[in-house]
Scaffold this motif. Structure first.
Motif, PDB file in Angstrom:
ATOM      1  N   MET A 148     -39.251   5.301  40.175  1.00  0.00           N
ATOM      2  CA  MET A 148     -38.495   5.950  39.106  1.00  0.00           C
ATOM      3  C   MET A 148     -39.362   6.950  38.338  1.00  0.00           C
ATOM      4  O   MET A 148     -38.941   8.073  38.046  1.00  0.00           O
ATOM      5  N   ILE A 149     -40.594   6.526  38.046  1.00  0.00           N
ATOM      6  CA  ILE A 149     -41.516   7.415  37.315  1.00  0.00           C
ATOM      7  C   ILE A 149     -41.840   8.644  38.141  1.00  0.00           C
ATOM      8  O   ILE A 149     -41.825   9.779  37.648  1.00  0.00           O
ATOM      9  N   TRP A 150     -42.139   8.443  39.435  1.00  0.00           N
ATOM     10  CA  TRP A 150     -42.513   9.578  40.291  1.00  0.00           C
ATOM     11  C   TRP A 150     -41.363  10.578  40.413  1.00  0.00           C
ATOM     12  O   TRP A 150     -41.582  11.790  40.348  1.00  0.00           O
ATOM     13  N   LYS A 151     -40.158  10.067  40.564  1.00  0.00           N
ATOM     14  CA  LYS A 151     -38.988  10.951  40.651  1.00  0.00           C
ATOM     15  C   LYS A 151     -38.832  11.766  39.371  1.00  0.00           C
ATOM     16  O   LYS A 151     -38.559  12.985  39.425  1.00  0.00           O
ATOM     17  N   LEU A 169     -42.003   9.692  28.649  1.00  0.00           N
ATOM     18  CA  LEU A 169     -42.161   8.551  27.758  1.00  0.00           C
ATOM     19  C   LEU A 169     -41.464   7.347  28.381  1.00  0.00           C
ATOM     20  O   LEU A 169     -40.265   7.390  28.654  1.00  0.00           O
ATOM     21  N   LEU A 170     -42.227   6.289  28.637  1.00  0.00           N
ATOM     22  CA  LEU A 170     -41.673   5.057  29.190  1.00  0.00           C
ATOM     23  C   LEU A 170     -41.592   4.029  28.064  1.00  0.00           C
ATOM     24  O   LEU A 170     -42.612   3.521  27.593  1.00  0.00           O
ATOM     25  N   PHE A 171     -40.363   3.743  27.631  1.00  0.00           N
ATOM     26  CA  PHE A 171     -40.153   2.773  26.567  1.00  0.00           C
ATOM     27  C   PHE A 171     -40.157   1.370  27.168  1.00  0.00           C
ATOM     28  O   PHE A 171     -39.481   1.106  28.160  1.00  0.00           O
ATOM     29  N   LEU A 172     -40.906   0.479  26.546  1.00  0.00           N
ATOM     30  CA  LEU A 172     -40.952  -0.915  26.985  1.00  0.00           C
ATOM     31  C   LEU A 172     -40.374  -1.796  25.885  1.00  0.00           C
ATOM     32  O   LEU A 172     -40.854  -1.774  24.747  1.00  0.00           O
ATOM     33  N   VAL A 175     -47.649   9.801  31.901  1.00  0.00           N
ATOM     34  CA  VAL A 175     -46.698   8.826  31.366  1.00  0.00           C
ATOM     35  C   VAL A 175     -47.298   8.137  30.157  1.00  0.00           C
ATOM     36  O   VAL A 175     -48.428   7.640  30.208  1.00  0.00           O
ATOM     37  N   GLY A 176     -46.566   8.104  29.068  1.00  0.00           N
ATOM     38  CA  GLY A 176     -47.001   7.391  27.872  1.00  0.00           C
ATOM     39  C   GLY A 176     -46.132   6.169  27.650  1.00  0.00           C
ATOM     40  O   GLY A 176     -44.900   6.255  27.698  1.00  0.00           O
ATOM     41  N   LEU A 177     -46.753   5.019  27.430  1.00  0.00           N
ATOM     42  CA  LEU A 177     -46.025   3.777  27.191  1.00  0.00           C
ATOM     43  C   LEU A 177     -45.732   3.648  25.700  1.00  0.00           C
ATOM     44  O   LEU A 177     -46.649   3.672  24.876  1.00  0.00           O
ATOM     45  N   VAL A 178     -44.462   3.494  25.363  1.00  0.00           N
ATOM     46  CA  VAL A 178     -44.039   3.410  23.972  1.00  0.00           C
ATOM     47  C   VAL A 178     -43.355   2.064  23.753  1.00  0.00           C
ATOM     48  O   VAL A 178     -42.433   1.702  24.492  1.00  0.00           O
ATOM     49  N   TYR A 200     -49.857   5.776  44.074  1.00  0.00           N
ATOM     50  CA  TYR A 200     -48.481   5.831  44.545  1.00  0.00           C
ATOM     51  C   TYR A 200     -48.490   6.072  46.048  1.00  0.00           C
ATOM     52  O   TYR A 200     -49.545   6.200  46.675  1.00  0.00           O
ATOM     53  N   ARG A 201     -47.327   6.198  46.613  1.00  0.00           N
ATOM     54  CA  ARG A 201     -47.189   6.343  48.062  1.00  0.00           C
ATOM     55  C   ARG A 201     -47.887   7.617  48.561  1.00  0.00           C
ATOM     56  O   ARG A 201     -47.980   8.613  47.843  1.00  0.00           O
ATOM     57  N   GLU A 202     -48.340   7.570  49.797  1.00  0.00           N
ATOM     58  CA  GLU A 202     -48.908   8.735  50.488  1.00  0.00           C
ATOM     59  C   GLU A 202     -50.062   9.349  49.702  1.00  0.00           C
ATOM     60  O   GLU A 202     -50.196  10.570  49.583  1.00  0.00           O
ATOM     61  N   ASN A 203     -50.913   8.482  49.134  1.00  0.00           N
ATOM     62  CA  ASN A 203     -52.120   8.906  48.426  1.00  0.00           C
ATOM     63  C   ASN A 203     -51.850   9.738  47.167  1.00  0.00           C
ATOM     64  O   ASN A 203     -52.725  10.459  46.696  1.00  0.00           O
ATOM     65  N   HIS A 204     -50.633   9.658  46.647  1.00  0.00           N
ATOM     66  CA  HIS A 204     -50.351  10.316  45.379  1.00  0.00           C
ATOM     67  C   HIS A 204     -50.780   9.392  44.232  1.00  0.00           C
ATOM     68  O   HIS A 204     -51.009   8.196  44.427  1.00  0.00           O
ATOM     69  N   SER A 205     -50.887   9.961  43.042  1.00  0.00           N
ATOM     70  CA  SER A 205     -51.229   9.156  41.872  1.00  0.00           C
ATOM     71  C   SER A 205     -50.766   9.878  40.610  1.00  0.00           C
ATOM     72  O   SER A 205     -50.483  11.077  40.636  1.00  0.00           O
ATOM     73  N   PHE A 206     -50.684   9.131  39.513  1.00  0.00           N
ATOM     74  CA  PHE A 206     -50.382   9.738  38.223  1.00  0.00           C
ATOM     75  C   PHE A 206     -51.103   8.947  37.137  1.00  0.00           C
ATOM     76  O   PHE A 206     -51.546   7.808  37.361  1.00  0.00           O
ATOM     77  N   CYS A 207     -51.251   9.555  35.974  1.00  0.00           N
ATOM     78  CA  CYS A 207     -52.005   8.957  34.879  1.00  0.00           C
ATOM     79  C   CYS A 207     -51.051   8.331  33.861  1.00  0.00           C
ATOM     80  O   CYS A 207     -50.079   8.964  33.439  1.00  0.00           O
ATOM     81  N   MET A 208     -51.339   7.093  33.474  1.00  0.00           N
ATOM     82  CA  MET A 208     -50.511   6.374  32.512  1.00  0.00           C
ATOM     83  C   MET A 208     -51.353   6.007  31.292  1.00  0.00           C
ATOM     84  O   MET A 208     -52.505   5.603  31.430  1.00  0.00           O
ATOM     85  N   ALA A 209     -50.797   6.170  30.106  1.00  0.00           N
ATOM     86  CA  ALA A 209     -51.510   5.863  28.869  1.00  0.00           C
ATOM     87  C   ALA A 209     -50.790   4.771  28.095  1.00  0.00           C
ATOM     88  O   ALA A 209     -49.582   4.848  27.877  1.00  0.00           O
ATOM     89  N   ASP A 210     -51.545   3.772  27.709  1.00  0.00           N
ATOM     90  CA  ASP A 210     -51.028   2.695  26.863  1.00  0.00           C
ATOM     91  C   ASP A 210     -51.327   3.068  25.418  1.00  0.00           C
ATOM     92  O   ASP A 210     -52.479   3.028  24.975  1.00  0.00           O
TER      93      ASP A 210
END
Length: 332
Positions: free
Chosen positions: A322-325, A244-247, A165-168, A206-216
């Motif tokens: 939302m991101i995981w989905k 891409l996660l727009f903020l 996930v990239g934060l934009v 995330y839930r159930e020992n899952h994870s993901f990488c996010m970049a600022d």
């Protein structure tokens, strides 16, 4: 990671090793008449090889060591002995590094896996010894091949951060604060533009020992694709993100307009970025009441959106869902 230690672009000069010369030696022994040719082959010149290392996060180690030379191959010897191969030189780079020819701009290869190896400059072949040129009509060849010359190349190594996930968003949109809340990353946070001067990575549990990488990604401004601000320098990092996660902050004059400006900068830089999955998070939403949120929703762009507040911890769990989905859909 200190800002001064993050280097994502470096130009280097490489030279492979020259191939060793073949030997034109003729066998000479006291009790062997007309021994004939026994010259061995020259050794291969050393390669310059780029290798991926998942424990490396920057190209800093190449900033002050930009000349890389491989070893030359050894010459062939008597009794058919071959020369030693030249020493290969290895360049360790982070995953997500792209190698380009500095003169033509051609992309040579990309390093995306740990221990992946790619030859940046190939060493010269060793010359054949005179043993190879013996024939029925030429039983005593007194010549051998020279080794191939070394190859020189100026190359550009360009790091593109690998993240799910990239934060934009514009400066002060709350990207660094969100990353600090959802992960263990500790980006510098202050109340002025361009606090973030380097991409920051964080692992989000995330839930159930899952994870993901996010970049600022450092803040983009209008005109970044034309070189304004510092956004152009870091737009390339967005190319490696799955989502891409727009903020956009809730106190923006026009949330939809800010989103369109950000989207246009991505379009101007690389139209293919628009093919990526997009989400919208309206940050700093703790200042809004339910009635105002419903009113703002009517004018949001037609992509999945959510209202969050990193400081008040509002909507963070729903944002992760939302991101995981979206990640699951993107990886199908």
């Amino acid at each position: 990671m200190a800002g001064s230690n993050f280097v994502d672009y470096v130009k280097i000069f490489c030279r492979s090793g020259k191939g060793g010369a073949g030997s034109a030696h003729l066998r000479r022994e006291k009790f062997v008449a007309m021994g004939g040719p026994d010259g061995g082959d020259g050794g291969r010149g050393g390669h310059v090889i780029v290798t991926g290392n998942r424990n490396t996060w920057t190209l800093l180690h190449l900033k002050y060591k930009r000349h890389i030379f491989a070893g030359h191959g050894g010459s062939g010897g008597k009794q058919g002995s071959s020369g030693a191969d030249g020493e290969d030189r290895y360049i360790e780079v982070p995953l997500g590094t792209v190698a380009k020819d500095a003169e033509t701009g051609e992309i040579l290869f990309e390093i995306t896996e740990h221990d992946q190896q790619e030859i940046l400059v190939k060493g010269g072949r060793g010359g054949l010894g005179n043993m190879h040129f013996k024939s029925s009509t030429n039983q005593t060849p007194r010549y051998a091949q020279p080794g191939e010359d070394a190859v020189e190349r100026a190359a550009i190594l360009e790091l593109k951060v690998l993240a799910d996930v990239g934060l934009v968003g514009f400066p002060n949109a709350g990207k660094s604060t969100l990353l600090s809340v959802v992960s263990a990353a500790k980006p510098e946070i202050a109340d002025y533009p361009f606090t973030t001067l380097i991409p920051n990575l964080g692992i989000v549990s995330y839930r159930e020992n899952h994870s993901f990488c996010m970049a600022d990604i450092p803040g983009i401004i209008e005109g970044a694709s034309e070189g304004k601000g510092i956004g152009l320098r870091f737009l390339r990092h967005i190319e490696r993100n799955s989502i891409l996660l727009f903020l956009v902050p809730a106190d923006a004059e026009d949330i939809r307009k800010e989103y369109e400006i950000l989207l246009n900068e991505l379009r101007q830089y690389n139209p293919e970025l628009l093919d990526k999955s997009r989400l919208l998070a309206v940050s700093k939403s703790d200042m809004l009441d339910d009635e105002l949120i419903e009113e703002i929703k009517q004018d949001l762009p037609d992509i999945p959106s959510i209202f969050i507040s990193s400081v008040a911890q509002q909507g963070i769990t729903e944002l992760k869902d939302m991101i995981w989905k979206e990640l699951m859909n993107a990886n199908k």
